[in-house]
Design a protein around this motif. Structure first.
Motif, PDB file in Angstrom:
ATOM      1  N   GLU A  13      46.626  42.017  50.764  1.00  0.00           N
ATOM      2  CA  GLU A  13      47.151  41.321  51.890  1.00  0.00           C
ATOM      3  C   GLU A  13      47.072  40.541  52.985  1.00  0.00           C
ATOM      4  O   GLU A  13      48.006  40.429  54.144  1.00  0.00           O
ATOM      5  CB  GLU A  13      47.215  42.962  52.337  1.00  0.00           C
ATOM      6  N   LEU A  14      45.871  40.067  53.523  1.00  0.00           N
ATOM      7  CA  LEU A  14      45.483  39.079  54.137  1.00  0.00           C
ATOM      8  C   LEU A  14      45.620  37.551  54.202  1.00  0.00           C
ATOM      9  O   LEU A  14      45.244  36.348  54.949  1.00  0.00           O
ATOM     10  CB  LEU A  14      44.307  39.505  55.092  1.00  0.00           C
ATOM     11  N   PRO A  24      47.214  34.160  53.328  1.00  0.00           N
ATOM     12  CA  PRO A  24      48.206  33.138  53.662  1.00  0.00           C
ATOM     13  C   PRO A  24      48.630  32.513  53.174  1.00  0.00           C
ATOM     14  O   PRO A  24      49.041  31.951  51.888  1.00  0.00           O
ATOM     15  CB  PRO A  24      46.638  32.269  54.794  1.00  0.00           C
ATOM     16  N   PRO A  78      49.295  35.777  57.767  1.00  0.00           N
ATOM     17  CA  PRO A  78      49.194  36.063  56.435  1.00  0.00           C
ATOM     18  C   PRO A  78      50.515  37.376  55.634  1.00  0.00           C
ATOM     19  O   PRO A  78      51.664  38.055  56.512  1.00  0.00           O
ATOM     20  CB  PRO A  78      47.768  37.687  56.650  1.00  0.00           C
ATOM     21  N   GLN A  86      51.646  40.777  57.911  1.00  0.00           N
ATOM     22  CA  GLN A  86      52.929  39.901  58.537  1.00  0.00           C
ATOM     23  C   GLN A  86      54.285  39.748  58.517  1.00  0.00           C
ATOM     24  O   GLN A  86      55.079  40.439  58.841  1.00  0.00           O
ATOM     25  CB  GLN A  86      51.777  39.235  59.496  1.00  0.00           C
ATOM     26  N   LYS A  91      39.589  48.141  54.424  1.00  0.00           N
ATOM     27  CA  LYS A  91      41.154  46.998  54.615  1.00  0.00           C
ATOM     28  C   LYS A  91      40.911  46.969  56.461  1.00  0.00           C
ATOM     29  O   LYS A  91      41.474  47.730  56.667  1.00  0.00           O
ATOM     30  CB  LYS A  91      41.730  48.314  54.011  1.00  0.00           C
ATOM     31  N   VAL A 110      42.750  44.234  57.778  1.00  0.00           N
ATOM     32  CA  VAL A 110      44.350  44.519  57.740  1.00  0.00           C
ATOM     33  C   VAL A 110      45.009  44.927  60.001  1.00  0.00           C
ATOM     34  O   VAL A 110      45.080  45.237  60.343  1.00  0.00           O
ATOM     35  CB  VAL A 110      44.766  46.016  57.025  1.00  0.00           C
ATOM     36  N   HIS A 155      43.940  43.307  62.372  1.00  0.00           N
ATOM     37  CA  HIS A 155      44.879  41.868  62.581  1.00  0.00           C
ATOM     38  C   HIS A 155      45.939  42.652  63.022  1.00  0.00           C
ATOM     39  O   HIS A 155      46.315  41.233  63.483  1.00  0.00           O
ATOM     40  CB  HIS A 155      45.094  41.830  60.960  1.00  0.00           C
TER      41      HIS A 155
END
Length: 296
Positions: free
Chosen positions: A28-29, A31, A36, A39, A61, A64, A67
């Motif tokens: 999920e991070l 980019p 990412p 986001q 995780k 996440v 972030h």
């Protein structure tokens, strides 16, 4: 009427299709240029009026949560170096008035189980579900469209798009009913990844949903489905058979960032639409396509 203010983000998956990049970094991070994937989904939810973000996480995780958490040391260093614009960018990832809740999925028991893990944080409220793998771009994004449709008629809602006959085996495919004057499509059922010849339509459900809390009661009674997991699609199918699900057309462009080629396509299209990079990126593409050694 209860408005939708909560959104659930299942982020406990292992991201095996992107190994080794995701060995230590959550998928999920990954980019899209400098932001990412997760986001973009969070910004989509906030843009739809969501103020409570519920992240269902798993092992490895923590990044996440980091972030979306404050990083006072980084902010202080940026400010000391005169980089106030960057400091503000980092500080405002989650704007004031929006809260984050992190819930642990103890075992990888499927998407339906991940959503069920969010039940204590959601309570007896309607909520949205966003899968970060589905990156959306457009003037109107699907979560805003779903929330607006729910405001008009509270019910379980899916965002759907028509796919080619060759692609139906990749998605949950609707058994559609009638399309109303309001544009809503009644859903009689949802078939998970049917063979081309067995697909009841070419309308595919993607990673944007709105549910009433009754979905939790269904998920609690579900037996494991495909892959031995609790499948969200099975819960949707059960609710649909009871006449409790409708669908709306996805108003945006969707990119499947769960696949490498979809992720690459998202980066290219996002760069082509970016005001800072568009011209230089177009020049780069032209140079690569017409330069020495390029086969036409």
């Amino acid at each position: 009427m209860t408005r939708i203010t909560k959104a659930v983000f299942p982020v406990a998956g292992l991201g095996t299709r992107f190994l080794p990049a995701t060995k230590a970094m959550p998928k999920e991070l990954l980019p899209i240029i400098d932001k990412p994937i997760i986001q973009f989904a969070v910004e989509e939810a906030i843009g739809a009026g969501i103020t409570e973000l519920v992240f269902v996480t798993g092992r490895n995780k923590r990044a996440v949560g980091d972030h979306f958490d404050a990083n006072l040391e980084l902010e202080s260093q940026l400010l000391a170096k005169g980089k106030k614009e960057l400091r503000d960018l980092v500080r405002n990832i989650v704007p004031e008035g929006v809260s984050c809740i992190f819930v642990r999925q103890p075992e990888p028991l499927g998407l339906g189980h991940a959503v069920l893990c969010a039940a204590p944080a959601v309570g007896n409220n309607p909520f949205a579900v966003l899968l970060a793998d589905d990156f959306m771009q457009g003037e109107t994004l699907p979560t805003a469209a779903l929330v607006a449709a729910f405001d008009q008629k509270p019910q379980n809602l899916l965002s759907v798009s028509e796919v080619s006959a060759e692609e139906v085996s990749k998605y949950g495919i609707l058994r559609p009913g009638e399309r109303g004057a309001d544009g809503l499509i009644s859903v009689k059922g949802l078939v998970e990844k049917p063979a081309r010849e067995d697909a009841p339509s070419r309308l595919a459900s993607f990673g944007r949903y709105v549910f009433t809390p009754e979905v939790f009661a269904v998920l609690r009674t579900l037996k494991p489905g495909a892959g031995g997991e609790i499948q969200l699609a099975d819960a949707i199918d059960q609710l649909a058979e009871a006449g409790k699900v409708a669908a709306i057309s996805n108003p945006s462009q969707r990119y499947d960032c769960g696949s490498k080629f979809g992720y690459l396509t998202a980066i290219v299209d996002h760069a082509l639409a970016h005001p800072d990079y568009r011209t230089r990126f177009l020049d780069l593409l032209r140079d690569r396509l017409t330069g020495p050694g390029c086969s036409q």
